[in-house]
Design a protein around this motif. Structure first.
Motif, PDB file in Angstrom:
ATOM      1  N   TYR A 174      -8.309   8.782  -7.413  1.00 38.38           N
ATOM      2  CA  TYR A 174      -7.641   8.624  -8.707  1.00 38.38           C
ATOM      3  C   TYR A 174      -8.638   8.199  -9.786  1.00 38.38           C
ATOM      4  O   TYR A 174      -8.670   8.754 -10.897  1.00 38.38           O
ATOM      5  CB  TYR A 174      -6.520   7.603  -8.564  1.00 38.38           C
TER       6      TYR A 174
ATOM      7  N   LEU B 111      -0.904   3.199 -13.541  1.00 36.46           N
ATOM      8  CA  LEU B 111      -0.073   3.350 -12.342  1.00 36.46           C
ATOM      9  C   LEU B 111       1.227   2.568 -12.523  1.00 36.46           C
ATOM     10  O   LEU B 111       1.224   1.404 -12.936  1.00 36.46           O
ATOM     11  CB  LEU B 111      -0.818   2.836 -11.108  1.00 36.46           C
TER      12      LEU B 111
ATOM     13  N   ARG C 132      -6.874   5.618  -4.254  1.00 37.96           N
ATOM     14  CA  ARG C 132      -7.377   4.885  -5.414  1.00 37.96           C
ATOM     15  C   ARG C 132      -8.771   5.391  -5.817  1.00 37.96           C
ATOM     16  O   ARG C 132      -9.063   5.548  -7.004  1.00 37.96           O
ATOM     17  CB  ARG C 132      -7.415   3.391  -5.105  1.00 37.96           C
ATOM     18  N   ARG C 133      -9.607   5.656  -4.826  1.00 40.52           N
ATOM     19  CA  ARG C 133     -10.945   6.182  -5.128  1.00 40.52           C
ATOM     20  C   ARG C 133     -10.860   7.545  -5.788  1.00 40.52           C
ATOM     21  O   ARG C 133     -11.563   7.820  -6.774  1.00 40.52           O
ATOM     22  CB  ARG C 133     -11.761   6.271  -3.832  1.00 40.52           C
TER      23      ARG C 133
ATOM     24  N   CYS D  88       0.840  -1.208   0.000  1.00 35.66           N
ATOM     25  CA  CYS D  88       0.000   0.000   0.000  1.00 35.66           C
ATOM     26  C   CYS D  88       0.867   1.247   0.000  1.00 35.66           C
ATOM     27  O   CYS D  88       0.613   2.203  -0.741  1.00 35.66           O
ATOM     28  CB  CYS D  88      -0.921   0.004   1.219  1.00 35.66           C
TER      29      CYS D  88
ATOM     30  N   ARG E  21       1.143  -0.705  -8.521  1.00 34.75           N
ATOM     31  CA  ARG E  21      -0.197  -0.754  -7.961  1.00 34.75           C
ATOM     32  C   ARG E  21      -0.354  -1.942  -7.012  1.00 34.75           C
ATOM     33  O   ARG E  21       0.299  -2.974  -7.180  1.00 34.75           O
ATOM     34  CB  ARG E  21      -1.256  -0.812  -9.065  1.00 34.75           C
TER      35      ARG E  21
ATOM     36  N   GLU F  93       2.510   1.916  -3.549  1.00 32.56           N
ATOM     37  CA  GLU F  93       1.677   2.614  -4.534  1.00 32.56           C
ATOM     38  C   GLU F  93       1.618   4.104  -4.238  1.00 32.56           C
ATOM     39  O   GLU F  93       1.759   4.936  -5.141  1.00 32.56           O
ATOM     40  CB  GLU F  93       0.272   2.029  -4.534  1.00 32.56           C
TER      41      GLU F  93
ATOM     42  N   VAL G 199      -6.233   2.557 -13.709  1.00 32.02           N
ATOM     43  CA  VAL G 199      -5.395   1.765 -12.806  1.00 32.02           C
ATOM     44  C   VAL G 199      -4.191   1.193 -13.543  1.00 32.02           C
ATOM     45  O   VAL G 199      -3.086   1.142 -13.003  1.00 32.02           O
ATOM     46  CB  VAL G 199      -6.227   0.630 -12.169  1.00 32.02           C
TER      47      VAL G 199
ATOM     48  N   GLN H 120      -4.345   4.529   1.134  1.00 37.87           N
ATOM     49  CA  GLN H 120      -4.268   3.912  -0.191  1.00 37.87           C
ATOM     50  C   GLN H 120      -5.656   3.750  -0.796  1.00 37.87           C
ATOM     51  O   GLN H 120      -5.859   4.006  -1.991  1.00 37.87           O
ATOM     52  CB  GLN H 120      -3.562   2.552  -0.082  1.00 37.87           C
TER      53      GLN H 120
ATOM     54  N   TYR I 144      -6.531  -5.421  -5.197  1.00 42.65           N
ATOM     55  CA  TYR I 144      -7.272  -4.311  -4.590  1.00 42.65           C
ATOM     56  C   TYR I 144      -8.770  -4.570  -4.740  1.00 42.65           C
ATOM     57  O   TYR I 144      -9.204  -5.047  -5.796  1.00 42.65           O
ATOM     58  CB  TYR I 144      -6.897  -2.998  -5.283  1.00 42.65           C
ATOM     59  N   PRO I 145      -9.618  -4.304  -3.724  1.00 45.78           N
ATOM     60  CA  PRO I 145      -9.312  -3.666  -2.435  1.00 45.78           C
ATOM     61  C   PRO I 145      -9.059  -4.656  -1.303  1.00 45.78           C
ATOM     62  O   PRO I 145      -9.040  -4.262  -0.136  1.00 45.78           O
ATOM     63  CB  PRO I 145     -10.586  -2.877  -2.165  1.00 45.78           C
TER      64      PRO I 145
END
Length: 475
Positions: free
Chosen positions: A391, A401, A388-389, A66, A404, A69, A398, A384, A408-409
């Motif tokens: 982003y 990245l 991600r949310r 986490c 990463r 990333e 995704v 993290q 996830y999640p």
């Protein structure tokens, strides 16, 4: 006369991949392994201790990926404090930064006095405070110079510890299977694992020792703090994560296996250092002196890394307006010298509390230190998810990245759940319950202070400004 921003001292990306790897490795391999491993074996038994270390290693891995990333996307000094500020909220960033700074600064002070006490073995007539003063000057000097000097010093500090663990595993394994004879002891083979059953202390023993194990692994997150001064973070951070976690687990699990096979678990918990005992059992000359030197190196390494981490976290707090701006000032070498001085002063103050207020303030500080690392891991996982949310909401893909989180999640959620489990079991254990009262009491006080002082202010970490002030410099 006004001075242009370009002429101001700047943080410099001077750390290479090898530095990042050894700093993370050195932050974890310390007194928790050399001294605390005996306690874990004594509480959980041989197989139980290995399971506890595997559990702690799993949490470490989840938090590290986490952090990886986040650090690749936002490689700033202060790391998870800055990430928590941006992706959870300024109040949480404030709390995480100050709790982490306080916990590490506290331990730095304890490391100074521990190193001084170790020197008593060789120089019994020299007062401990003289050695403390020498080590204070040494580590302050290292941290006052460039990030390159710190990284290179820590590289060799960590190298000594790693070499000692490798030699221990090789020699101990040879003794387990009769390649090397033990003095006055028969070849153990795997008798200690099966002699009293697989879990002689029961499952409760595993959970009790797990607290010690998890705290031993805390320090791996230093990688994120160093990301702001690492060359090519998008390349070197993922590389470090891929190698560091599994090597740490390999070193720990193999070392615990060797210890458990040679030293009965009933004796391991009462030994000052089971490593010394094993070296003496196989007849290595000056075993105690060798391990005394290794443990001294481990303590200085922790103190060195702790000063670095505290300084950068304080710098990040000052950059975001959560600490006085003076602590964001850099010297000509690009080091936050005022933040370093504050950390050192508090470390020395915490050292004094062990003498003048051992039953009050000292206990409070230890309690805060005890939960500081787990709180940091928890905040990393939550940040993290927040990143991600945000982003994806902003249209990011995704697959774009550079590093990463896998699965996830699931990974951050499991990390959060395991950290909460640690807190819950700490509350269940009467001997450790007080640490939660003091630790979470301090956390609540930090939140209250933030809302009273900053509620009407719009405080955001100036990420773009901070990133612009970090220049790449080839070594």
């Amino acid at each position: 006369m006004a001075v242009n921003q370009e002429s101001q001292p700047q943080l410099k990306r001077q750390m290479k991949s090898r530095h990042l790897f050894m700093i993370s490795l050195g932050g974890v391999i310390g007194t928790g392994l050399f001294l605390g491993s005996g306690y874990a074996i004594g509480e959980a038994g041989p197989l139980g201790a290995i399971m506890a270390y595997l559990f702690g290693g799993l949490i470490m891995y989840l938090s590290m990926v986490c952090l990886g990333e986040l650090s690749v996307v936002m490689p700033v000094s202060g790391s998870f404090q800055a990430h928590a500020t941006k992706f959870i909220g300024p109040a949480t960033g404030f709390v995480v930064g100050w709790v982490y700074w306080l916990s590490w600064a506290m331990y730095v002070g304890l490391e100074f006095i521990a190193a001084g006490l170790l020197m008593k073995r060789w120089f019994p007539d020299v007062p401990t405070w003289i050695w403390c003063a020498i080590f204070v000057v040494l580590l302050f000097s290292i941290n006052s110079l460039t990030a390159k000097v710190f990284a290179e010093t820590e590289y060799w500090f960590a190298g000594i510890k790693v070499l000692a663990v490798i030699l221990f595993i090789v020699i101990g394994s040879a003794a387990i299977f009769g390649v090397i004879d033990l003095k006055s002891e028969p070849t153990p083979y795997l008798s200690n694992f099966i002699g009293d059953g697989l879990f002689p202390a029961g499952m409760v023993g595993i959970f009790i020792s797990m607290m010690t194990v998890v705290f031993a692994f805390q320090g791996s997150e230093i990688m994120g703090v160093a990301a702001g001064e690492t060359e090519e973070p998008e390349k070197n951070i993922p590389k470090a994560i891929r190698t560091i976690v599994f090597r740490i687990l390999l070193f720990y699990v193999l070392a615990i296996f060797v210890l458990s096979a040679i030293v009965p678990y009933q004796e391991a918990g009462v030994l000052e250092s089971p490593f010394v005992t094993v070296f003496e059992m196989v007849g290595i000359p000056f075993a105690a002196d060798i391990m005394n030197f290794v443990i001294l190196t481990a303590i200085l390494s922790v103190g060195n890394t702790g000063l670095f981490a505290c300084t950068r976290v304080m710098y990040s707090l000052a950059e975001s307006g959560m600490a006085p701006k003076i602590f964001a000032k850099l010297n000509k070498s690009g080091v936050p010298s005022y933040a370093l001085l504050l950390t050192l002063c508090f470390a020395l103050l915490s050292l004094l509390t062990s003498v003048v207020a051992e039953d009050t303030l000292f206990v409070v500080l230890l309690s805060i230190s005890g939960i500081g690392g787990t709180l940091t891991w928890l905040a990393i996982a939550v940040a993290q998810i927040g990143f991600r949310r945000q982003y994806i909401k902003n249209g990011g893909k995704v697959e774009d990245l550079k590093y990463r989180v896998p699965l996830y999640p699931l990974v951050p959620i499991v990390c959060i759940a395991m950290c909460l489990f640690i807190f819950a079991f700490t509350f269940y254990d009467e001997t450790q319950r007080t640490s939660l009262y003091w630790g979470f009491g301090f956390i609540a006080a930090c939140y209250l202070y933030y809302y009273l002082k900053y509620k009407r202010k719009n405080i955001e970490l100036p990420i773009d400004t901070q990133a612009a002030r970090i220049e790449t410099e080839e070594i």
